[in-house]
Write an enzyme that holds these catalytic residues in place. Sequence first.
Site, mmCIF file in Angstrom:
data_model
loop_
_atom_site.group_PDB
_atom_site.id
_atom_site.type_symbol
_atom_site.label_atom_id
_atom_site.label_comp_id
_atom_site.label_asym_id
_atom_site.label_seq_id
_atom_site.Cartn_x
_atom_site.Cartn_y
_atom_site.Cartn_z
ATOM 1 N N SER A 64 2.702 4.554 -4.981
ATOM 2 C CA SER A 64 3.602 4.103 -6.052
ATOM 3 C C SER A 64 4.739 5.087 -6.312
ATOM 4 C CB SER A 64 2.807 3.892 -7.346
ATOM 5 O OG SER A 64 2.228 5.098 -7.785
ATOM 6 N N LYS A 115 0.004 3.808 -16.756
ATOM 7 C CA LYS A 115 1.274 4.503 -16.479
ATOM 8 C C LYS A 115 2.236 4.348 -17.657
ATOM 9 C CE LYS A 115 0.937 3.968 -11.465
ATOM 10 N NZ LYS A 115 1.475 3.301 -10.267
#
Length: 774
Positions: free
Chosen positions: A677, A720
């Site tokens: 990511s 996140k």
Amino acid sequence: MAKKEEKIVPLLPLRGLLVYPTMVLHLDVGREKSVQALEKAMMDDHIIFLTTQRDISIDEPSEEDIFKVGTLTKIKQMLKLPNGTIRVLVEGMQRGEMTKYTDEGDYFSVTALPLDERDSKDAEDEALMRTLLDHFDQYIKLSKKISGETLSTVSDIDEPGRMADIIASHLPLKLKEKQEVLETLDIKERLNKVIEIIHNEKEVLQLEKKIGQRVKRSMERTQKEYYLREQMKAIQKELGDKEGKTGEVDILNSRIEEAGMPDHVKLTALKELERYEKVPSTSAESSVIRNYLDWLISLPWSNATEDRLDLKRAEKILDEDHYGLEKVKDRVLEYLAVQKLTNSLKGPILCLSGPPGVGKTSLAKSVAKSLDRHFVRISLGGVRDESEIRGHRRTYVGAMPGRIIQGMKKAGTINPVFLLDEIDKMSNDFRGDPSSALLEVLDPEQNHTFSDHYIEETYDLSKVMFIATANNLATIPGPLRDRMEIITIAGYTELEKIHIAKDHLLQKQLKDHGLKKSHLQIRESAIRNIVRYHTREAGVRSLERQLASICRKAAKQIVSEEKKKLIITDKNLSDYLGKNKFRYGQAELEDQVGVATGLAYTTVGGDTLSIEVSLSPGKGKLILTGKLGDVMKESAQAAFSFIRSRAKEMNIDENFHEKNDIHIHVPEGAVPKDGPSAGITMATALISALTGRAVRKEVGMTGEITLRGRVLPIGGLKEKTLSAHRAGLTKIILPKDNERDIEDIPESVRSELTFVPVSHLDEVLQHALTGESK
């Protein structure tokens, strides 16, 4: 054999009795017609014809109901008894055959033909007589029901036919066999028949004797055991051991009966108890069997608690114990609702996945409390031996059941809430794979017949509500993960942490440190500063430790300085916790070139990650540092290749890779980092360094990049986003395919952030980079 004249005489039918010629015996006569027949015979010549009924239950026999061959008998004496019965003494004279049957009204009469037998005997007759006598002698010795005088009497008889009759009358024969002897007029044939009969009777007696001896031996053994047991009890009593092993066996037997075991388990337990009784107490096997019986008895086989299917009460308990975590609470309430409707639902297998300190274990306790079930917990962290789950074989020294069966014994019911803590931290080695052993435990289609190596008998786990906890789902094997319903707990927002600290953690710490609410008061502004500047975590463990630290210092001041009340505000917080440990607000204080803020997912929740790019004169060498994993290295290579292919469009020198060495660094180099990511973050930082355009300080980004610049979806968006919110970022760039995950983020966080879904790196650059080159 010669025929004589036929005689008309009264008939006396006998029931279950037969009279041979020369026999003298008493008869009791009660039937009216039989009494009249006797009186008629007494008035005439005292002669009466005796024959036997085929069926003894008939009171008034017809001609077909009696045998044709009988005995012409002389009445010796007749006596009337007080009860109306006639007792008569008769003597058999000779065989006779009934040729005509007449009903005289008061009695029956017959026309009887006397049947004569020859009196002379030859050598064959003599031999047959001796054989018969020899067999009769052996029979008397085996039977012991006939006196020796009878043998002497029979031995004195010279007539072979009479000898056969007398011996047949002493044998316990069926009526049909006695009648056959009576109807056998040929002497040799009659002797042979009686010899055959007595031979068979002898064999039967021998078998009876063998059986009797066997039974006697068995009885003697039983009596001996009983006698020895009684002696043992007496000895134990004298020695002061009032109960002894016998008393212990009786107690165990009653406990087995009361344990509510299934039939097949109860049968096994009783067999083992029988073995235990026979094995000496000093034998090592005795203690092994006793331990096994104790386990079988102490396990809950049928004892269950009744679920309190009150949804409002359950919801209230869950809300009181935990703030937030709506997804888990809804799942428990759904289970209760279905259970209330069906009353037969199998226990679900839930796996609470999330960072440490978010309340996974305490939530399982609250679930048990809301269901009103017993709660049991086992920790699987570091378990690497399959026998920890399935138990050891009983043949091993120190064998014991596995942790599942141990937990069920501790629970005491067949339907507890069973917590499998740290299921992701199991490992395997040469001793087996415990995660594979858990497959049967956590499969609703199989766990009703769970088999433990120690218990051996199947155990029903289908009514147990299993709840597992894990920090990292990646380390759980696929087949095991497939059997569980995964519920992700991402972590708490700042608002939730403040709420938890005020309503739960502070009250607990005050109690643990012996403080009252009147002693210590912490303002909400101080709690907010603790969350912002002294902790950076997904859970609340560190927050609880900071509150504990304040309580300790407050307790010291109250005791030593005799202060009655302390109030902690954001102004004096540093006096208790020291200077701020973390910076709250922007991850970066200003827009910078070559530095981009990425969002990462770790086992302890989400985190922000600065990615720095530095250019230096060289020959195009790409240097990657920061202890990056293979996936992040590949992301950096993909970003580098994409920029080379699009350099002209981005106003970058097409030969930049020939003139510069490029160094990509991720700070905190000692911490391993990996994951799919960081592609767009690396590409943005690299383009920023090459173009001189700064990256906006308020932007955080996550997403993977392809060689064509497409942005691929990622996982852990909620974690996140929470980390970005904690860091003070206000704009989140995320893959367009993850747009649907925004709904999972708490409203209090969503309202303070701007989400930018993108599908290509060009869109990322528009939102991430400033317009001017620095």
